[in-house]
Motif scaffolding. Structure first.
Motif, PDB file in Angstrom:
ATOM      1  N   SER A  55      47.432  44.912  38.249  1.00  0.00           N
ATOM      2  CA  SER A  55      46.462  45.664  39.048  1.00  0.00           C
ATOM      3  C   SER A  55      46.615  47.120  38.639  1.00  0.00           C
ATOM      4  O   SER A  55      47.733  47.622  38.532  1.00  0.00           O
ATOM      5  CB  SER A  55      46.735  45.525  40.546  1.00  0.00           C
ATOM      6  N   GLN A  92      42.476  40.530  40.615  1.00  0.00           N
ATOM      7  CA  GLN A  92      41.291  40.052  41.326  1.00  0.00           C
ATOM      8  C   GLN A  92      40.634  38.878  40.613  1.00  0.00           C
ATOM      9  O   GLN A  92      40.157  37.928  41.252  1.00  0.00           O
ATOM     10  CB  GLN A  92      40.277  41.178  41.540  1.00  0.00           C
ATOM     11  N   ASP A  93      40.634  38.892  39.267  1.00  0.00           N
ATOM     12  CA  ASP A  93      40.048  37.792  38.509  1.00  0.00           C
ATOM     13  C   ASP A  93      40.910  36.534  38.607  1.00  0.00           C
ATOM     14  O   ASP A  93      40.391  35.415  38.728  1.00  0.00           O
ATOM     15  CB  ASP A  93      39.885  38.196  37.039  1.00  0.00           C
ATOM     16  N   TRP A 145      43.048  35.760  41.086  1.00  0.00           N
ATOM     17  CA  TRP A 145      42.970  35.212  42.442  1.00  0.00           C
ATOM     18  C   TRP A 145      41.681  34.418  42.633  1.00  0.00           C
ATOM     19  O   TRP A 145      41.705  33.319  43.205  1.00  0.00           O
ATOM     20  CB  TRP A 145      43.040  36.340  43.467  1.00  0.00           C
ATOM     21  N   SER A 169      40.851  44.287  54.324  1.00  0.00           N
ATOM     22  CA  SER A 169      39.736  44.346  53.380  1.00  0.00           C
ATOM     23  C   SER A 169      38.738  45.396  53.837  1.00  0.00           C
ATOM     24  O   SER A 169      38.901  46.013  54.903  1.00  0.00           O
ATOM     25  CB  SER A 169      39.050  42.976  53.274  1.00  0.00           C
ATOM     26  N   ALA A 206      37.085  44.374  46.143  1.00  0.00           N
ATOM     27  CA  ALA A 206      37.483  43.233  45.327  1.00  0.00           C
ATOM     28  C   ALA A 206      38.066  42.114  46.188  1.00  0.00           C
ATOM     29  O   ALA A 206      37.884  40.932  45.874  1.00  0.00           O
ATOM     30  CB  ALA A 206      38.507  43.672  44.270  1.00  0.00           C
ATOM     31  N   LEU A 207      38.763  42.445  47.263  1.00  0.00           N
ATOM     32  CA  LEU A 207      39.335  41.408  48.115  1.00  0.00           C
ATOM     33  C   LEU A 207      38.249  40.673  48.889  1.00  0.00           C
ATOM     34  O   LEU A 207      38.416  39.489  49.222  1.00  0.00           O
ATOM     35  CB  LEU A 207      40.346  42.009  49.095  1.00  0.00           C
ATOM     36  N   VAL A 250      37.415  37.562  47.217  1.00  0.00           N
ATOM     37  CA  VAL A 250      38.452  36.539  47.363  1.00  0.00           C
ATOM     38  C   VAL A 250      38.328  35.859  48.726  1.00  0.00           C
ATOM     39  O   VAL A 250      38.451  34.633  48.839  1.00  0.00           O
ATOM     40  CB  VAL A 250      39.845  37.163  47.196  1.00  0.00           C
ATOM     41  N   TRP A 287      42.752  45.101  49.733  1.00  0.00           N
ATOM     42  CA  TRP A 287      41.759  45.532  48.752  1.00  0.00           C
ATOM     43  C   TRP A 287      42.286  46.671  47.885  1.00  0.00           C
ATOM     44  O   TRP A 287      41.963  46.767  46.698  1.00  0.00           O
ATOM     45  CB  TRP A 287      40.466  45.945  49.459  1.00  0.00           C
ATOM     46  N   LEU A 346      44.219  45.706  44.747  1.00  0.00           N
ATOM     47  CA  LEU A 346      43.415  45.229  43.628  1.00  0.00           C
ATOM     48  C   LEU A 346      42.655  46.344  42.924  1.00  0.00           C
ATOM     49  O   LEU A 346      42.198  46.157  41.796  1.00  0.00           O
ATOM     50  CB  LEU A 346      42.415  44.172  44.125  1.00  0.00           C
ATOM     51  N   GLU A 347      42.532  47.501  43.569  1.00  0.00           N
ATOM     52  CA  GLU A 347      41.677  48.553  43.019  1.00  0.00           C
ATOM     53  C   GLU A 347      42.348  49.917  42.868  1.00  0.00           C
ATOM     54  O   GLU A 347      41.961  50.690  41.980  1.00  0.00           O
ATOM     55  CB  GLU A 347      40.440  48.731  43.918  1.00  0.00           C
TER      56      GLU A 347
END
Length: 388
Positions: free
Chosen positions: A28, A44-45, A47, A67, A72-73, A76, A151, A154-155
């Motif tokens: 990440s 993220q990809d 998950w 989130s 990105a979350l 998911v 989130w 992931l970002e």
């Protein structure tokens, strides 16, 4: 690069088997930085792919969930909802002390068709928390790493995890999940039936904390980490959110500190990389003292704010891993402070003679040599960074 690490890369490329390709590092990276490794997938990809592929079950143990719309979350969570709708059994275990971080997202997990959510409360047993971050899909593959179910992880945070289908790891993670899941319901200390012991130093090993909630055939994480450092011959690389040998108000806990110092004294080049969350903290004088030891370097990583403005508890390095001689890797969920190893649920994965170690060393070097890292100056004063 050492001849041994070069050999590991060559054998992996030739399929001669140092480490199964079924195990991969997963990154990440904070957006608007140049820290991404082009050879590694993003969390993220990974998950999304794992949840989409779930056929029977998703068992997740997470520190917390949070989130926000469009993140990105969010994607998911949508896939988890779809999984529940198609009959996948979803179980989520969360830390009791973090349920208030995002009550709406917790409620959303509870609304997944057939899902069950429990909270792990260690009160009365220890002062610890559920700090592990992992999930197991269908009992066949798992993800474990520094990424919270957040989130921002992931970002906007530098993280490192592992996706694996190694049977020994997946089965042990599933076993720990079952132990904690039951403890969360009845708050009774589990009885651990005898299990076959692993060899002294298996190629792939799962280690865990705290000892009182872990079967005896799974080694305590602290023992594994100290053992790796003690056996280092050339280099030690460490990346952490925080590092401190100070516990409580005035208790000194030197196990990891002594290991790093001893490695440097015997000529091993030690590089300790920590986040700027340590600036202004009570461990800072001790970190400064480490910089005075020959062969021991300390750098601090500081990630600039995002263009959108300040994001609380983000824009930071959060990975927790150790690379020894570019051939051994320990990656997990513990910051290097006493309570993470003695009171809280954390998990580390140890890979010996593995090309994963070479990849992790490359990630460490990328950040170490980047414009985001600076050497800690023992003579300089530092202002505490705004975190929340």
């Amino acid at each position: 690069m050492s001849p041994r690490s070069l050999l590991l890369i060559l054998t992996a490329c030739l399929g001669l088997g140092a480490q199964s390709p079924a195990t991969r590092l997963v990154q990440s990276i904070p957006v608007e930085t140049a820290l991404a490794d082009p050879k590694l997938p993003f969390a993220q990809d990974v998950w999304l792919d794992m949840v989409r592929g779930a056929k029977a079950s998703v068992d997740a143990a997470e520190f917390y969930v949070t989130s926000r719309p469009g993140s990105a979350l969010e994607a998911v969570l949508i896939e988890l909802e779809k999984a529940g709708a198609r009959g996948v059994k979803v179980r989520f275990l969360l830390s009791s002390k973090m349920l208030d971080q995002d009550p709406a997202s917790v409620a959303r997990l509870r609304r997944i068709p057939g899902a069950e959510v429990r909270s792990l409360d260690m009160a009365g047993v220890s002062k610890g928390i559920l700090h592990a971050k992992y999930f197991v899909v269908d009992g066949r593959e798992a993800f474990l790493g520094s990424q919270n179910f957040d989130w921002r992880a992931l970002e906007h945070i530098h993280e490192l995890g592992v996706r694996t289908s190694e049977p020994g790891i997946v089965s042990r993670l599933a076993r720990l999940f079952a132990i904690d899941w039951a403890f969360a319901e009845n708050r009774r200390m589990p009885e651990f039936p005898p299990q076959p012991l692993l060899s002294a130093h298996p190629k792939v090993e799962l280690v865990a904390s705290p000892p009182f909630l872990t079967p005896k055939d799974i080694r305590p994480s602290i023992e594994a980490l100290v053992d790796l450092i003690d056996k280092a011959q050339q280099t030690v690389r460490v990346q952490l959110l925080t590092y401190s040998p100070i516990s409580g108000q005035d208790h000194f806990w030197p196990r990891l500190d002594n290991a790093l110092r001893a490695a440097a004294v015997r000529g091993v080049k030690v590089r300790l990389l920590v986040s700027d969350w340590v600036l202004g903290g009570r461990a800072l004088p001790h970190l400064k003292a480490l910089t005075l030891i020959p062969n021991l370097e300390v750098k601090v990583a500081s990630i600039p704010e995002a263009k959108e403005g300040h994001i609380p508890f983000a824009r930071v390095i959060h990975s927790k891993y150790l690379v020894v001689d570019e051939v051994h890797l320990a990656l997990g969920t513990s910051n290097w402070e006493e309570s993470y190893f003695t009171e809280s649920r954390n998990i580390e994965l140890v890979f010996r003679d593995s090309p994963l170690a070479t990849e992790a060393a490359r990630i460490h070097d990328r950040l170490w040599n980047s414009r985001y890292a600076f050497a800690l100056d023992p003579a300089r004063g530092y202002e505490k960074r705004k975190v929340d």
